[in-house]
Scaffold this active site. Structure first.
Site, PDB file in Angstrom:
ATOM      1  N   SER A  63      19.462   0.220  -3.520  1.00  0.00           N
ATOM      2  CA  SER A  63      19.860   1.542  -4.215  1.00  0.00           C
ATOM      3  C   SER A  63      21.065   2.077  -3.554  1.00  0.00           C
ATOM      4  O   SER A  63      21.959   1.325  -3.559  1.00  0.00           O
ATOM      5  CB  SER A  63      18.577   2.461  -4.293  1.00  0.00           C
ATOM      6  OG  SER A  63      18.668   3.599  -5.107  1.00  0.00           O
ATOM      7  N   ASP A 207      16.059   0.184 -10.058  1.00  0.00           N
ATOM      8  CA  ASP A 207      16.248   0.474  -8.719  1.00  0.00           C
ATOM      9  C   ASP A 207      15.286  -0.441  -7.898  1.00  0.00           C
ATOM     10  O   ASP A 207      13.982  -0.561  -7.977  1.00  0.00           O
ATOM     11  CB  ASP A 207      15.766   1.977  -8.597  1.00  0.00           C
ATOM     12  CG  ASP A 207      16.359   2.419  -7.235  1.00  0.00           C
ATOM     13  OD1 ASP A 207      15.680   1.900  -6.083  1.00  0.00           O
ATOM     14  OD2 ASP A 207      17.053   3.384  -7.001  1.00  0.00           O
TER      15      ASP A 207
END
Length: 735
Positions: A63, A207
């Site tokens: 991320s 993510d």
């Protein structure tokens, strides 16, 4: 003796060799966890690592850890990444900002009219997949990694790199260590519900933090002997902190990651956990403070870090030298196009194969495509081809073709209105869009629009509009000579206008919109106060041909800070059913131009000039230029003017200039002062008398607030020529 000497030499050589092997520098791997805006702490840690003279050999991240780590691996140093973070507008990131200049005139109207847009399919209203498609992110990542655009193996980056995404369909981790770096960062940071999932090699990715927020084992497999890890996850909140549903949801989502992190922390040689419990995933405005927290956490283990450096020759990471961003586009490859043509795409890009452009031209072109909202995603890469690049575009066409849209507005002319819109794409042909606005309120209105966008080729469209209102207007537009009203300045009328147009248009010099068309207008004007026997002032049909040219680079329609615009229009009225008996074929020409620029950081100056005149014999007074009021969408030749009530100054020609100083006192809160001046009369330009001091003037003090339904404005207006001032309210996007 010789044998003894040889033995001593061999022993010394062996010991020296053993000594060199024993002091061989260990390989250092850096693991950066995800955490949204909290990941800015990684930048602070990197700055301290550089200060300690540590050379990083491998980087793995998830991320925001992937974003920061990927930029560092591509060649940037910590100071440069710090600068990138500080200048990036993260509000734009969250809303997937598309510059207004990237939108066509049709798209500008569409995006500045509706407060709520919902997918509509099989008579069911849906909800958007996410808050943002993430295209702003993707463009940003491509721009920042332009210097490594041809790298397809992340081990070939200046620092070998990997990141992690999550396959949401299969519920498993996906290791990203090959491909286009920008696409890998894009997928790894696709925060669920905030950004749309990313389709990469036919996998549906979100993510990486959902599956693995701390890829320590993956970095060890690259060859790292020592792991430095930075953890920016939140720990478990207690009951006093779990006050709302959002925090409870994040707590549930984070339970598994927090438990897993305990084991990862124990396996990390130097574990760094910044104190960022007071910051959230989207606390982007606190970037400076979060970076500082990262520095503080790294300094707390500085002695351990310093032992990993070569004190005699500490490593200093050089600053990345940014090369020219010029591009020679050899070919444009469009993949997965079904409902839209190649001409349509090239028309939006505004360049073709063989073009020599800068990266900013490519970015603008991608924004132009994104602004159509016809694609769920547009990914692109630059593949080497001789001395140039092939631009490879991968499209995912938006499966939703129908939308319901809503808006609200109030002004002093049309009064209150609730707008309901039905929009459908690919109704009859590729590249087409059909839209129907129905406005319910004090005055029923509609707007029907059908448009076929053919890019570089000619585009076609038809429009039909109904507008109506009841208002006191100047008696000058009625050409009345009835005795009881000769001394009256205004009359009350019921106004009804139905206009139908067919037009052909194209883009000239890649900037100006030019077009021609045919118009059929039905006009009814009645006044019960004039005479009970025949209240009709006009009830005629008018046919005309028209031509226009437009340009608009304002960054915001209502509160612009930069740009300029220009629009001109020529209408030639040829035929009429001639209810009044006064119609003669004639023409009306008009123009409107303006520019705006910043005079201070939060203050702007806007200047506008407009005018119009008739060509030919005197004809219908109902098409005269009529000035007054504020806050309404101009219709025919009705124009706003401060200091006078709605539609109170009229003439067959006019010249007007206005200036506004706007100051943003708080975010989205504006105070402004405006002044306007005009001359309005019949046949104003037939002599040099028009070069004179203005006859009419007006001023206004205003407050404006930008809201999700459009601007909320209040203005107090006055004129030296009038004893009466006016207060005007306008709520919502203008329609």
């Amino acid at each position: 003796m010789r044998k003894f000497a040889l033995f001593v030499f061999f022993l010394f050589t062996y010991q020296a060799s053993f000594s060199q092997d024993s002091i061989k520098r260990p390989k250092i791997g850096l693991v950066l966890s995800g955490g949204g805006a909290k990941g800015f702490a990684h930048v602070g840690v990197l700055k301290v690592l550089e200060e300690a003279g540590i050379k990083i050999d491998f980087i793995g991240g998830t991320s925001m850890g992937a974003v920061i780590g990927g930029l560092y691996a591509s060649g940037y140093n910590a100071t440069q990444i710090d600068s990138i973070v500080r200048v990036t507008n993260f509000d734009n990131l969250l809303i997937d900002y598309i510059p207004r200049s990237s939108k066509s005139f049709y798209e500008k109207r569409n995006d500045e009219l509706y407060a709520l847009i919902l997918p509509f399919s099989k008579f069911k209203i849906g909800v958007p997949q996410s808050l943002s498609k993430g295209m702003f992110n993707y463009n940003l990542f491509n721009k920042l990694t332009f210097h490594v655009r041809h790298v397809r193996d992340f081990n070939s980056l200046p620092i070998p790199f990997l990141c992690v995404a999550t396959d949401i369909e299969k519920g498993e981790q996906v290791l990203l260590d090959k491909g286009v770096l920008a696409q890998a960062l894009y997928a790894s940071s696709a925060l669920p519900s905030v950004f749309s999932p990313v389709i990469l090699e036919d996998r549906f990715l979100i993510d990486g933090g959902v599956a693995n927020n701390y890829p320590i084992e993956e970095v060890r497999k690259l060859g790292a002997d020592i792991i430095i890890g930075v953890d920016v996850q939140n720990g478990l909140r207690d009951r006093e902190e779990l006050k709302d549903a959002t925090k409870i949801l994040f707590q549930i989502t984070n339970l598994q990651m927090i438990e897993k992190m305990k084991l990862n922390a124990s396996n990390t040689n130097i574990y760094i956990k910044p104190d960022i419990k007071d910051y959230g995933t989207v606390s982007f405005e606190k970037a400076t403070q979060i970076i500082q927290k990262g520095e503080e956490a790294a300094f707390s283990v500085y002695e351990k870090l310093y032992k990993l450096s070569d004190s005699s020759n500490p490593y200093r990471k050089p600053k990345l030298k940014i090369e020219s961003d010029s591009l020679n586009i050899v070919n444009i490859v469009c993949n997965n196009l079904m409902d839209y043509s190649r001409n349509y795409i090239e028309g939006k890009l505004k360049f073709k194969s063989g073009a020599k452009i800068n990266y900013s031209d490519l970015e603008k072109g991608i924004n132009n495509i994104d602004a159509t909202h016809n694609f769920g995603a547009v990914t692109y890469s630059l593949e080497p081809n001789g001395s140039g690049d092939d631009l490879v575009l991968n499209f995912i066409e938006n499966p939703i073709k129908t939308y319901l849209k809503f808006g609200l507005h109030f002004d002093g002319l049309y009064k209150s209105g609730v707008l309901v819109n039905l929009t459908n794409k690919k109704t009859f042909f590729k590249n087409d869009i059909a839209s129907f606005d129905f406005i319910i309120g004090d005055n029923l209105r509609y707007n029907l629009d059908y448009y076929i966008d053919n890019g570089y080729n000619l585009s076609y469209g038809v429009k039909s509009q109904l507008n109506q209102f009841n208002k006191n207007v100047t008696s000058e537009i009625s050409s009345l000579s009835t005795a009881p009203f000769q001394n009256s300045n205004s009359i009350n009328i019921d106004f009804l206008d139905i206009t139908n147009q067919f037009y052909i248009q194209s883009v000239f010099a890649q900037k100006f919109l030019v077009g021609v068309g045919l118009e059929y207008k039905y006009l009814t004007i009645e006044s019960e106060t004039l005479t009970a026997t025949n209240p009709v002032l006009d009830k005629s049909n008018y046919s005309s041909v028209f031509a226009y040219m437009k340009y608009d680079s304002f960054d915001n329609q209502y509160f612009p800070t930069k740009g300029w615009y220009f629009t001109s229009d020529l209408h030639n009225y040829l035929f009429s059913s001639n209810y009044t008996g006064s119609f003669n074929p004639y023409s009306i020409a008009k123009f409107d131009a303006g520019f705006v620029f910043k005079i201070l950081k939060k203050a702007t100056f806007k200047f506008q000039s407009e005018g119009g005149f008739t060509i030919g014999a005197e004809s219908v007074p109902f098409f005269d230029f009529v000035l007054g009021g504020y806050g309404f969408t101009p219709l025919n030749n009705f124009r706003p003017f401060y200091g006078y009530d709605f539609l109170t100054i009229a003439g067959s020609s006019y010249l007007k200039a206005s200036a506004t100083i706007d100051y943003e006192i708080f975010k989205r809160n504006h105070l402004n002062f405006s002044a306007n001046y005009a001359n309005v009369e019949d046949d104003y330009f037939e002599s040099l008398d028009w070069i004179s001091l203005p006859k009419y003037s007006g001023y206004a003090l205003g407050y404006g607030l930008e809201t999700i339904i459009g601007p909320l404005e209040v203005k107090y207006s006055w004129s030296p020529e009038n004893s009466k001032g006016y207060t005007w309210f306008s709520i919502g996007f203008w329609f």
